[in-house]
Design a protein around this motif. Structure first.
Motif: not given
Length: 571
Positions: A267, A269-270, A384, A394
């Motif tokens: 993961w 995120a952005n 994202g 994300g």
């Protein structure tokens, strides 16, 4: 600037600095194995974090996903990028970027182990180094699927402080050797994660998969062992069944994935484009929905449809306004009433000039409205901020999801009666359910356009309809096709499974592929890269030549420069 924003800025700057310091690897895939560069002295956990960012990069996304496997696997049809004669293996970068990333991951993790040794903290980093080994093996499996034999046992050891000729000129292991070694290494990783040193250090947020949760890494290692077993099934069936029996044994149930929280997903995120600035086009400019995939999504009203693709602009009002425009503003005449807001275009190049969904159309106005019927991918699944630079969602890199695991388990139980806690039907249903729920959670995480949360009513209606509900008479086809849908973003695995199973195809009753024609000639999907022998005097010449000679010895390899031949594990 608030404290949270400041922390994010510091993290981004630290990450950028580490990438600059460590990112001098040469593009040629042999170089990182043999170039005696100085060892960078940074925190081992920073190298682990950076290794995770190299599991999905812009180059590999561009060449292996957007330009190739999304199209080869008929998820999408290209609207831009490369000429009509380039459906197959049209660039030496195809597969090379995966090898670059494999070498980067191996280099960083090896370097992390060396630094821990130098700091006398090897025990403290034991868990992290087992997780790192699992990362290397995961990336290695993606890479060998297209590149065949790889350097592994003696690779990257210059990053481990070793400089003898054997490490400066690493040898390459065959796929048989790799899979056997990787299975053994995963068993060792599991044992060490289950019995850590007393002073082991928790790496927490440096791990983008599980936050350093060792039990979830143990589950992942076992899931990878099942993926190895499924690769070995044709060539070494006894070993494959032995591995599957160990992994799926009821006594081992606590050590395998049991839900979507156990999915091996990174993961990001952005901040994905912080360390992948080259992914500026994203998938939006290159691909739109292909008819075979969209036909399936519409036929079964698959709830994942609006997570995979953005709804188009073909509302009744827009269609009427477009059709009312003067003829000089239209392309291809009026839009027919058969067009909906969910359409896929032909994959066959020869049919594109007459394929209504494929036609580029615009409704004049300020602003103009894009009236192409083919649905664009949900770009926020890859980037994202999306194609328009907005959004706060994300990014993620799916490596081996719980649904993937369920479908492999279903196949082993169905085909070989491997003892397990569930029947093949139950594993299959668990896989489809997990996939729909996982993609719903991903849609929310990535803040895809027009996201609407999944309801239990939608899920049950989908699961119980003919073609989706388990049907013993076509169980394997259902498993294979649902695994294909699950791997929409993990195209490396989707393509590898197509090579193994032959699904989807042009006769499937669930997802039917198009025949791809260019100037009347049907096109085939590549199964490996086009190799070439090194010139005499090339660094590590003897080992590279031996690598190619070894692969070419298999009768179905099809020649070094033939991208349509089979690699060892497919035979």
């Amino acid at each position: 600037m608030n404290t949270s924003s400041f922390k994010k800025l510091v993290q981004a700057c630290t990450l950028s600095a580490s990438i600059i310091a460590l990112g001098s690897c040469k593009k040629d895939f042999q170089e990182i194995n043999v170039d005696p560069q100085s060892i960078t002295t940074v925190a081992p956990e920073t190298l682990f974090y950076t290794a995770e960012t190299k599991m999905l990069t812009s180059n590999a996304s561009w060449y292996d996903t957007y330009a190739c496997k999304l199209r080869w696997m008929q998820y999408c049809s290209n609207i831009w990028g490369y000429s009509t004669t380039n459906f197959t293996y049209f660039s030496s970068q195809i597969g090379a970027s995966l090898y670059d990333d494999y070498n980067s991951v191996g280099s960083y993790i090896t370097n992390a182990g060396y630094l821990a040794t130098q700091k006398n903290t090897l025990d403290q980093y034991s868990d992290m180094l087992q997780m790192g080994k699992i990362l290397i093996i995961t990336k290695g499996m993606q890479t060998t699927d297209i590149q065949g034999s790889l350097a592994y046992k003696t690779a990257w050891q210059i990053r481990n402080g070793k400089d003898s000729s054997i490490y400066l000129n690493p040898s390459f292991e065959s796929q048989e050797e790799l899979y056997k070694t990787w299975n053994d290494d995963l068993v060792t990783c599991i044992q060490k994660l289950q019995n850590p040193p007393a002073n082991v250090k928790k790496i927490g947020s440096y791990d983008r998969a599980f936050g350093g949760n060792t039990q979830q890494w143990i589950k992942t290692a076992n899931a990878l062992r099942l993926r190895i077993a499924i690769r070995l099934w044709k060539r070494l069936p006894d070993l494959a069944k032995s591995i599957a029996t160990e992994v799926l044994a009821p006594a081992n149930a606590a050590n395998i994935p049991t839900g979507i929280n156990d999915s091996f997903i990174l993961w990001h995120a952005n901040d994905y484009t912080t360390y992948n600035p080259g992914d500026w086009h994203s998938v939006y400019d290159m691909d739109c929905a292909a008819a075979p995939f969209m036909n399936y999504l519409k036929k079964y009203n698959d709830p994942r449809k609006n997570i995979f693709f953005q709804i188009n602009n073909l509302t009744p009002d827009n269609i009427a306004a477009y059709n009312a425009q003067s003829s000089d503003k239209k392309v291809g005449g009026n839009i027919t009433s058969a067009m909906t807001q969910w359409e896929g275009g032909t994959v066959s190049y020869d049919k594109r000039s007459t394929d209504e969904p494929y036609l580029a159309r615009t409704l004049a106005g300020s602003p103009a409205v894009n009236m192409r019927a083919m649905n664009y991918p949900q770009t926020r699944l890859w980037k994202g901020t999306g194609y328009d630079g907005t959004g706060s969602g994300g990014n993620f890199a799916p490596l081996l999801t719980y649904a993937d695991f369920c479908f492999m388990a279903a196949e082993f139980v169905l085909q070989d009666n491997i003892p397990s806690t569930q029947t093949a039907s139950q594993w299959y249903t668990a896989g489809v359910t997990a996939s729909v729920k996982q993609w719903d959670a991903i849609g929310n995480y990535c803040k895809v356009y027009d996201y609407e949360a999944l309801t239990d009513v939608q899920l049950q209606a989908f699961l119980t309809q003919p073609g989706i509900a388990w049907d013993a008479s076509k169980g394997l086809e259902q498993i294979y096709c649902q695994a294909y849908v699950e791997d929409f973003k993990n195209t490396n695995e989707s393509w590898a499974q197509w090579k193994r199973t032959g699904f989807p195809n042009q006769t499937s009753s669930i997802i039917k592929f198009d025949k791809v024609l260019i100037n009347g000639v049907e096109q085939n999907i590549p199964r490996k890269v086009k190799f070439e022998y090194p010139t005499v005097g090339t660094t590590n010449y003897d080992n590279i030549k031996a690598r190619l000679d070894g692969m070419a010895a298999f009768p179905e390899f099809g020649g070094v420069t033939n991208e349509f031949g089979h690699l060892w594990w497919e035979n």
